[in-house]
Scaffold this active site. Structure first.
Site, PDB file in Angstrom:
ATOM      1  N   LYS A  32       1.120   6.121   5.364  1.00  0.00           N
ATOM      2  CA  LYS A  32       1.311   5.458   4.064  1.00  0.00           C
ATOM      3  C   LYS A  32       2.673   5.853   3.513  1.00  0.00           C
ATOM      4  CE  LYS A  32      -0.792   6.732  -0.020  1.00  0.00           C
ATOM      5  NZ  LYS A  32       0.189   6.739  -1.102  1.00  0.00           N
ATOM      6  N   ASP A  59       2.595   1.333   0.073  1.00  0.00           N
ATOM      7  CA  ASP A  59       1.844   1.502  -1.180  1.00  0.00           C
ATOM      8  C   ASP A  59       2.790   1.379  -2.373  1.00  0.00           C
ATOM      9  OD1 ASP A  59       0.081   2.358  -3.176  1.00  0.00           O
ATOM     10  OD2 ASP A  59       0.114   4.459  -2.532  1.00  0.00           O
ATOM     11  N   LYS A  61       2.127  -0.996  -4.992  1.00  0.00           N
ATOM     12  CA  LYS A  61       1.313  -1.420  -6.146  1.00  0.00           C
ATOM     13  C   LYS A  61       2.020  -2.446  -7.039  1.00  0.00           C
ATOM     14  CE  LYS A  61      -1.191   3.004  -6.544  1.00  0.00           C
ATOM     15  NZ  LYS A  61      -0.448   3.903  -5.647  1.00  0.00           N
ATOM     16  N   ASP A  64       3.311  -8.060 -11.477  1.00  0.00           N
ATOM     17  CA  ASP A  64       4.342  -8.825 -12.197  1.00  0.00           C
ATOM     18  C   ASP A  64       3.833 -10.264 -12.308  1.00  0.00           C
ATOM     19  OD1 ASP A  64       6.866  -9.731 -13.262  1.00  0.00           O
ATOM     20  OD2 ASP A  64       7.848  -8.096 -12.202  1.00  0.00           O
ATOM     21  N   THR A 119      -7.517   5.934 -10.500  1.00  0.00           N
ATOM     22  CA  THR A 119      -8.500   7.014 -10.708  1.00  0.00           C
ATOM     23  C   THR A 119      -8.005   8.010 -11.766  1.00  0.00           C
ATOM     24  OG1 THR A 119      -7.588   8.033  -8.736  1.00  0.00           O
ATOM     25  CG2 THR A 119      -9.704   6.943  -8.500  1.00  0.00           C
ATOM     26  N   ARG A 211      -1.977  15.923   1.416  1.00  0.00           N
ATOM     27  CA  ARG A 211      -1.720  17.361   1.548  1.00  0.00           C
ATOM     28  C   ARG A 211      -2.619  18.121   2.533  1.00  0.00           C
ATOM     29  NH1 ARG A 211      -1.499  17.617  -4.773  1.00  0.00           N
ATOM     30  NH2 ARG A 211      -2.882  15.870  -4.318  1.00  0.00           N
TER      31      ARG A 211
HETATM   32  O1  C5P Z   1      -2.320  14.781  -1.011  1.00  0.00           O
HETATM   33  P1  C5P Z   1      -3.511  13.881  -1.252  1.00  0.00           P
HETATM   34  O2  C5P Z   1      -4.477  13.852  -0.097  1.00  0.00           O
HETATM   35  O3  C5P Z   1      -4.178  14.141  -2.583  1.00  0.00           O
HETATM   36  O4  C5P Z   1      -2.851  12.435  -1.298  1.00  0.00           O
HETATM   37  C1  C5P Z   1      -3.569  11.284  -1.619  1.00  0.00           C
HETATM   38  C2  C5P Z   1      -2.658  10.092  -1.617  1.00  0.00           C
HETATM   39  O5  C5P Z   1      -3.391   8.980  -2.098  1.00  0.00           O
HETATM   40  C3  C5P Z   1      -1.433  10.234  -2.516  1.00  0.00           C
HETATM   41  O6  C5P Z   1      -0.368   9.471  -1.923  1.00  0.00           O
HETATM   42  C4  C5P Z   1      -1.881   9.606  -3.806  1.00  0.00           C
HETATM   43  O7  C5P Z   1      -0.819   9.078  -4.545  1.00  0.00           O
HETATM   44  C5  C5P Z   1      -2.794   8.488  -3.290  1.00  0.00           C
HETATM   45  N1  C5P Z   1      -3.802   8.021  -4.240  1.00  0.00           N
HETATM   46  C6  C5P Z   1      -4.764   8.862  -4.810  1.00  0.00           C
HETATM   47  N2  C5P Z   1      -5.685   8.354  -5.690  1.00  0.00           N
HETATM   48  C7  C5P Z   1      -5.673   7.047  -5.994  1.00  0.00           C
HETATM   49  C8  C5P Z   1      -4.746   6.191  -5.424  1.00  0.00           C
HETATM   50  C9  C5P Z   1      -3.822   6.726  -4.545  1.00  0.00           C
HETATM   51  O8  C5P Z   1      -4.787  10.054  -4.525  1.00  0.00           O
HETATM   52  N3  C5P Z   1      -6.599   6.579  -6.791  1.00  0.00           N
END
Ligand code: C5P
Length: 232
Positions: A32, A59, A61, A64, A119, A211
């Site tokens: 992603k 990603d 998003k 517009d 979220t 992460r």
């Molecule tokens: O590091 P981590 O596993 O928390 O990363 C989750 C990824 O998913 C990040 O790129 C974050 O921006 C994205 N994301 C999220 N929750 C959402 C939409 C996207 O954590 N509702």
């Protein structure tokens, strides 16, 4: 279709991204690319990762007016990404325009996924800042159904919502779920999390993992563990 682990490459430069991806010698994970990396490096980062043989979820998003989204989606489609997204809040007309823009002359197109309510937005904020009075679950399911009616392929949602989305929009409507953590891992700033195995059980189609893989001492082993728990 589906059942794959997507690695969130939340890096701020191409150099850091390639240092990370170079660790994967045997496999080419689905990755992603988010706003941070795209705004830092531009479309060339997409072309280069694609040339290396990875599938890409871009990603960005989009949100517009329909005409602008349609034309922008046509540009992203030419970048040959595999999946991209937009905000369902842009309305059904914007989402249908996006599908038109994404569709190539030969009829193929990348998967298009909607963000319902972020979220990071809770029911109280939705009421206070957006003047939306309905329960947040109902809002999320309604946005998902408008996305489906507009021809989209699925939604980004919490793994906890995946079963409900499949219940109301059908099991072929894709659920792409972040918020995934190993049972013995750090939760970080994510609030409602699930393990890859739980996400599989509940029916997520794709998990987005950042992460737990990117910050791991052994990213390849962490990725393989996700695949073992979620896909195999
Ligand atoms: O590091 P981590 O596993 O928390 O990363 C989750 C990824 O998913 C990040 O790129 C974050 O921006 C994205 N994301 C999220 N929750 C959402 C939409 C996207 O954590 N509702």
């Amino acid at each position: 279709m589906g059942k794959d682990v997507i690695i969130a490459c939340d890096f701020d430069s191409a150099q850091k991204t390639f240092e990370f991806l170079d660790k994967f010698t045997g496999v080419k994970p689905f990755v992603k690319i988010g706003m941070e990396l795209y705004y830092a490096e531009g479309p060339e980062i997409v072309r280069e990762i694609k040339r290396r043989g990875h599938k890409i979820f871009l990603d960005l998003k989009l949100h517009d007016i329909p005409n602008t989204v349609k034309k922008s989606m046509a540009v992203l489609s030419r970048l040959d990404v595999d999946m991209t997204n937009l905000h369902a809040g842009g309305t059904g007309r914007m989402m249908s325009a996006a599908i038109e823009g994404l569709t190539r002359p030969d009829g193929t197109r990348p998967l298009l996924i909607a963000v319902t309510q972020l979220t990071s937005t809770d029911e109280e904020t939705m009421r206070a800042d957006l003047l939306i009075e309905r329960p947040i679950d109902e809002v999320v399911m309604h946005y998902a159904s408008v996305a489906k009616a507009s021809g989209l392929d699925g939604v980004v949602c919490s793994p906890l919502e995946a079963a409900k989305v499949h219940g109301s929009c059908g099991k072929d409507f894709l659920t792409v779920t972040p918020g995934v953590r190993f049972a013995d891992g750090d939760v970080g700033d994510q609030k409602r999390v699930m393990t890859p195995a739980e996400a599989k059980k509940i029916g997520s189609d794709y998990i987005v993992v950042g992460r737990p893989i990117t910050a791991s001492a052994d990213p390849v082993a962490a990725y393989e563990r996700c695949v073992r728990e979620f896909v195999d």
